[in-house]
Design an enzyme around this catalytic site. Structure first.
Site, PDB file in Angstrom:
ATOM      1  N   GLY A 259       0.821  -1.204   0.000  1.00 35.34           N
ATOM      2  CA  GLY A 259       0.000   0.000   0.000  1.00 35.34           C
ATOM      3  C   GLY A 259       0.849   1.244   0.000  1.00 35.34           C
ATOM      4  N   PRO A 260       0.213   2.396  -0.187  1.00 34.85           N
ATOM      5  CG  PRO A 260      -1.376   3.938  -0.865  1.00 34.85           C
ATOM      6  CD  PRO A 260      -1.231   2.569  -0.358  1.00 34.85           C
ATOM      7  N   PRO A 261       2.510   4.953   1.110  1.00 35.74           N
ATOM      8  CG  PRO A 261       4.259   6.346   0.468  1.00 35.74           C
ATOM      9  CD  PRO A 261       3.005   5.732  -0.030  1.00 35.74           C
ATOM     10  N   GLY A 262       2.518   5.522   4.650  1.00 35.90           N
ATOM     11  CA  GLY A 262       1.769   6.115   5.745  1.00 35.90           C
ATOM     12  C   GLY A 262       0.380   5.548   5.967  1.00 35.90           C
ATOM     13  CB  VAL A 263      -1.793   3.087   4.424  1.00 32.55           C
ATOM     14  CG1 VAL A 263      -2.077   4.110   3.336  1.00 32.55           C
ATOM     15  CG2 VAL A 263      -0.860   2.007   3.928  1.00 32.55           C
ATOM     16  N   GLY A 264      -0.036   2.654   7.484  1.00 31.81           N
ATOM     17  CA  GLY A 264      -0.007   1.846   8.695  1.00 31.81           C
ATOM     18  C   GLY A 264       0.574   0.459   8.534  1.00 31.81           C
ATOM     19  CE  LYS A 265       3.538  -0.015   3.229  1.00 29.82           C
ATOM     20  NZ  LYS A 265       3.044   1.371   3.154  1.00 29.82           N
TER      21      LYS A 265
ATOM     22  CB  SER B 287      -6.353   3.008 -16.316  1.00 31.14           C
ATOM     23  OG  SER B 287      -5.529   3.933 -15.682  1.00 31.14           O
TER      24      SER B 287
ATOM     25  CE  LYS C 185      -6.721   3.975 -11.755  1.00 30.85           C
ATOM     26  NZ  LYS C 185      -7.003   3.122 -12.913  1.00 30.85           N
TER      27      LYS C 185
HETATM   28  N1  LIG Z   1      -5.537   2.872  10.649  1.00 34.67           N
HETATM   29  C1  LIG Z   1      -4.701   3.580  11.418  1.00 34.67           C
HETATM   30  N2  LIG Z   1      -5.029   3.851  12.664  1.00 34.67           N
HETATM   31  C2  LIG Z   1      -4.184   4.565  13.443  1.00 34.67           C
HETATM   32  N3  LIG Z   1      -3.013   5.054  13.062  1.00 34.67           N
HETATM   33  C3  LIG Z   1      -2.613   4.798  11.803  1.00 34.67           C
HETATM   34  C4  LIG Z   1      -3.439   4.051  10.933  1.00 34.67           C
HETATM   35  N4  LIG Z   1      -2.813   3.962   9.751  1.00 34.67           N
HETATM   36  C5  LIG Z   1      -1.643   4.624   9.886  1.00 34.67           C
HETATM   37  N5  LIG Z   1      -1.508   5.118  11.119  1.00 34.67           N
HETATM   38  C6  LIG Z   1      -0.367   5.863  11.627  1.00 34.67           C
HETATM   39  O1  LIG Z   1       0.288   6.494  10.546  1.00 34.67           O
HETATM   40  C7  LIG Z   1       1.687   6.533  10.769  1.00 34.67           C
HETATM   41  C8  LIG Z   1       2.388   6.012   9.576  1.00 34.67           C
HETATM   42  O2  LIG Z   1       2.189   4.617   9.449  1.00 34.67           O
HETATM   43  P1  LIG Z   1       3.316   3.568   9.078  1.00 34.67           P
HETATM   44  O3  LIG Z   1       4.647   4.057   9.493  1.00 34.67           O
HETATM   45  O4  LIG Z   1       2.911   2.237   9.555  1.00 34.67           O
HETATM   46  O5  LIG Z   1       3.232   3.671   7.518  1.00 34.67           O
HETATM   47  P2  LIG Z   1       3.733   2.632   6.435  1.00 34.67           P
HETATM   48  O6  LIG Z   1       2.533   2.076   5.772  1.00 34.67           O
HETATM   49  O7  LIG Z   1       4.679   1.671   7.026  1.00 34.67           O
HETATM   50  O8  LIG Z   1       4.440   3.596   5.415  1.00 34.67           O
HETATM   51  P3  LIG Z   1       5.762   3.393   4.549  1.00 34.67           P
HETATM   52  O9  LIG Z   1       5.353   2.659   3.303  1.00 34.67           O
HETATM   53  O10 LIG Z   1       6.182   4.791   4.235  1.00 34.67           O
HETATM   54  O11 LIG Z   1       6.698   2.647   5.396  1.00 34.67           O
HETATM   55  C9  LIG Z   1       1.956   5.727  12.002  1.00 34.67           C
HETATM   56  O12 LIG Z   1       2.176   6.594  13.044  1.00 34.67           O
HETATM   57  C10 LIG Z   1       0.676   4.946  12.201  1.00 34.67           C
HETATM   58  O13 LIG Z   1       0.430   4.688  13.545  1.00 34.67           O
END
Ligand SMILES: Nc1ncnc2c1ncn2[C@@H]1O[C@H](COP(=O)(O)OP(=O)(O)OP(=O)(O)O)[C@@H](O)[C@H]1O
Ligand SMILES: [Mg+2]
Length: 818
Positions: free
Chosen positions: A397-403, A723, A766
């Site tokens: 998934g994209p950056p910052g989605v909580g992976k 697309s 999208k």
């Molecule tokens: N569903 C969620 N609920 C609560 N906090 C979230 C959620 N999704 C993301 N966050 C918060 O967003 C921040 C970024 O998430 P994280 O570092 O896990 O991103 P990532 O998907 O690993 O990104 P990257 O691909 O850049 O590594 C974290 O502080 C995380 O706790």
């Protein structure tokens, strides 16, 4: 019949001859002249006889004024010596030109020789003789008068030619000096010679003394003998001496080099021994032993499996035998430390309470239902069948989605250690699997290092950026990764440095990627992919309120009673200051606001509670960074709003088309990939084919008199994929028909030349992007309907989806007027 200079050397001969009065033991007979000096005086007094017996010399030359020991072995020479000894004891020594011949003929002999008086004779039991001969004068050999039983020849005196002169003196001194420099460097020259040379005044005798002592060629010796002019002889001798001096100096240079090498080794040994002694004196002598003992204890406690234990014992006993200063010592010690520090047996008990896991996951993350479900299923299987190899999860998934943060939660839920490595940009297999120990500075690879840091053999092990691994000549890290992630192989993972198998099968691997495509297919096959698409504005608000704001308040040293964000403030931050699928920038901007408030608190400016409204946000964060642009953009005909999927989430994309006078060419710009360019071609062909319906007012040959230009802005970002076909066709149709595209519509879909609309991927990303951009209606292919229905209701409640299967339907929905 040959005379040879005794190979044992002069001193020894002298000793032999003059040593034992009884003749040096049984069978040795010494015949001695009663008084040599008298015999010589006798000779000097008399005129030289006309003819004398000739004693040929093999590989040597004798000189007047010198005493020369000779070995006599040939029968005719033995007879000669015996005969001479019974008479005047005088003979002539002449060098042979042919050192190989035992019985040289007169032709083989040089023409200048030395008259000698036999001083002593010694019979050796093997029948040969040793004689000591005093040279008296130089003679020229004339006719040979007899050849049997030995050679006899006429002789003629050959005196020196010498006039005292400064040159003679200078040469004499030079020879003396040079010789004294040489003598120390030449081991075969006896030390007494130095004194003798210093005390000889007569230049001719000096020459003879030195020439006799030096080991130079027979030719050179003979040359020195034959030279009657003393000045010339001295000059020649000094040349020879100069050359010898050079040889001696060169030799001593080589010698000193060799010696200093040797001395270095000895010095080290010596210092090491001293060090040992000092250590013992200080009571540290056992330090090394203590180190070895400590390592032994640690090996004992490390619970090494059998194969590792054998290796550890082997290395330890090598260590014991090495001096601590040896480079190898450090290498082995480091290796052993790695061995004992690895978690061979440490492992955590899994907490398989599913209710508890659910609590943990909910406490850390908002929503993400599907992902959480999958994780709980995994736990359930583990609980029922503890030794089944777990799946390898891969969050895409994209950056910052909580992976990453999900991975941490999983570890927390299970009660396992969490360890994270990033393989982004790794091109060298050795980074994953380590370098062999033969490399200087070798280390285990990142897998083993992370395991040591985890301190447990069953951590949750997150491998970040698995889609950004490279490959080059240093090997393919992906294939090493494959071995790590393959449950069939990873119970015997072998790091190059450790060179031992380590069981990774209890590790819970989670990989993360922004993008599925670059991950090699064999790796994808081994992983269970879980997609995280990104968040809607509404979801972001929830995440911000429940998680991000409280965390940022705490991290910036504030108390909840000091600051409060209104919903409109959070919406403003998300909408105007970030454009992202995840929430990382949202969190950062919230952090910025908190920091500014924290400063006010610290400066005592804050009274009561800081209430953050949208207005306050704009004051604190400055001018807004992102705008919803599509309204302005699609005002004129020829611009359509497309939707793209990128590794960092969905994106709104504008397709612009324009026409100018020309000859029917198509120009395409905006960093488009080949597939996208072909879409533009197909779109143009379709529009040309439908010109009469789309633009009945245009002349029939309009296209052949115009060039068309299709451009997709944000030029620096490379774009590709099929697309955008629908958006391109719509932009062109809008251009020729003069009907603008509705500004609340975005579209996605692949087209065929016949105007069919084909399904595409990334529908969820999208549609999130469309929402972020303020779009109300989204045109999607009929056959992507299933993907739309997978999007949770609350994430699509603001959007209207229009399903189409042909371009005609698209235009009907998107174009104004008509
Ligand atoms: N569903 C969620 N609920 C609560 N906090 C979230 C959620 N999704 C993301 N966050 C918060 O967003 C921040 C970024 O998430 P994280 O570092 O896990 O991103 P990532 O998907 O690993 O990104 P990257 O691909 O850049 O590594 C974290 O502080 C995380 O706790
Ligand atoms: Mg991450």
């Amino acid at each position: 019949m040959m005379m040879e200079r005794d190979p044992a050397g002069e001193a020894e001969i002298r000793a032999e001859i003059g040593g034992d009065p009884d003749g040096g033991g049984p069978g040795i007979e010494v015949v001695e002249t009663p008084d040599l000096e008298e015999a010589i005086r006798e000779q000097e007094g008399k005129p030289l006889p006309q003819a004398l017996p000739i004693l040929p010399l093999k590989s040597t030359v004798t000189y007047p004024d010198t005493l020369t020991p000779l070995a006599v072995g040939q029968p005719r020479s033995i007879k000669l010596v015996n005969d001479v000894l019974s008479g005047e004891r005088t003979l002539v020594m002449v060098a042979s030109r042919d050192p190989e011949s035992d019985e040289p003929r007169p032709d083989d002999l040089y023409e200048v020789g030395v008259v000698g008086v036999v001083a002593r004779m010694l019979k050796v039991p093997d029948g040969t003789l040793r004689i000591l001969v005093q040279g008296t004068q130089r003679v020229r050999i004339g006719d040979y008068v007899a050849e049997e039983p030995y050679l006899v020849a006429r002789i003629e005196e050959l005196p020196d030619v010498a006039e005292p002169s400064p040159e003679l003196d200078a040469l004499t001194r030079n020879v003396q000096n040079t010789f004294s420099s040489i003598i120390e460097g030449i081991p075969y020259l006896p030390e007494e010679l130095q004194l003798a040379v210093a005390n000889v005044d007569d230049p001719s005798a000096l020459c003879h003394l030195i020439a006799g002592a030096m080991r130079i060629s027979t030719e050179e010796k003979q040359e020195l003998l034959e030279e009657v002019d003393v000045v010339k002889r001295l000059r020649r001798l000094s040349e020879i001496l100069a050359r010898e001096l050079e040889v001696v100096q060169l030799g001593s240079k080589i010698q000193s080099q060799v010696q200093s090498e040797m001395e270095k080794g000895q010095r080290e040994y010596f210092l090491r021994e001293q060090l040992k002694a000092i250590q013992e004196e200080l009571g540290e002598g056992d330090e090394r032993q203590a180190e070895v003992n400590e390592l032994r204890d640690r090996i004992e406690q490390a619970g090494l499996p059998e194969h590792a234990r054998a290796a550890a014992d082997r290395e330890l006993s090598r260590l014991e035998r090495l001096p601590p200063a040896a480079a190898e010592y450090g290498v082995i010690r480091t290796y052993l430390e790695w061995l004992v520090e690895l978690p061979w047996k440490e492992q955590s008990e899994d907490d398989l309470d599913i209710a508890h896991a659910r609590e943990v996951l909910d406490a850390d993350h908002y929503d993400l239902e599907k992902v959480k479900e999958r994780i709980l299923e995994y736990l359930a299987v583990r609980r029922l069948k503890p030794d089944s190899p777990g799946p390898i999860l891969c969050f895409v998934g994209p950056p910052g989605v909580g992976k990453t943060s999900l991975g941490k939660s999983i570890a927390r839920a299970l009660g396992r250690k969490f360890q994270r490595i990033s393989v982004g940009g790794v091109r060298d297999e050795a980074e994953i699997r380590g370098h062999r120990r033969t490399y200087i500075g070798a280390m285990p690879g990142t897998i083993v290092r992370a395991l040591r840091d985890a301190g447990s053999r069953n951590p949750v092990f997150m491998i970040d950026e698995i889609d950004k691994m490279g490959a080059d000549f240093r090997g393919d890290p992906a294939s090493a990764m494959l071995e790590v992630l393959d449950p069939a192989q990873n119970n015997s993972f072998r790091d190059h440095y450790l060179d031992l198998e380590f069981d990774l099968s209890d590790v819970l691997f989670i990989a993360t990627a922004n993008f599925l495509d670059p991950i090699p297919i064999p790796l994808q096959d081994r992983m269970e992919v879980i997609q995280l698409a990104g968040y809607t504005l509404d979801e972001k608000l929830h995440i911000a309120k429940q998680y991000l704001v409280p965390r940022q308040i705490e991290e910036n040293g504030l108390r909840p009673s000091q600051i409060e964000f209104s919903d409109s403030a959070l919406t403003a931050i998300a909408d105007e200051y970030t454009r992202e699928a995840g929430v990382r920038n949202l969190e950062r901007q919230i952090g910025t606001v908190c920091r500014k408030i924290a400063r006010d608190v610290a400066e005592g400016k804050l009274e009561g509670k800081a209430r953050i409204s949208a207005k306050r946000v704009r004051e604190l964060l400055g001018p807004r960074k992102f705008f919803a642009e599509q309204k302005r953009r699609t005002k004129d005909p020829g611009v359509a709003t497309g939707l793209a999927w990128t590794p960092v989430g969905g994106e709104v994309l504008f397709v612009e088309a324009t026409a100018m006078g020309g000859s029917g060419n198509l120009t395409i710009t905006g960093q488009l990939g080949d597939v996208m360019k072909e879409s533009a071609q197909a779109a143009l062909s379709w529009v040309r084919g439908h010109q009469s319906e789309l633009a009945p007012d245009l002349p029939e040959d309009w296209f052949s008199k115009h060039d068309v230009h299709v451009h997709v802005p944000s030029g620096a970002v490379p774009k590709d994929g099929p697309s955008a076909g629908v958006a391109m066709a719509t932009a062109l149709a809008s251009l020729v028909s003069g009907r603008p595209v509705a500004n609340d519509v975005a579209m996605t879909g692949e087209i065929t030349l016949t105007g069919q609309v084909l399904p595409i991927g990334g529908v969820k990303e999208k549609s999130l992007a469309a929402q972020r951009a303020g779009i109300k209606r989204v045109i999607v292919p009929e056959r992507s309907k299933g993907d739309v229905e997978e999007i949770p209701d609350h994430e699509r409640e603001d959007l209207e989806y229009v399903y189409v299967s042909e371009l005609g339907e698209v235009l009907e929905c998107a174009l104004h007027g008509g």
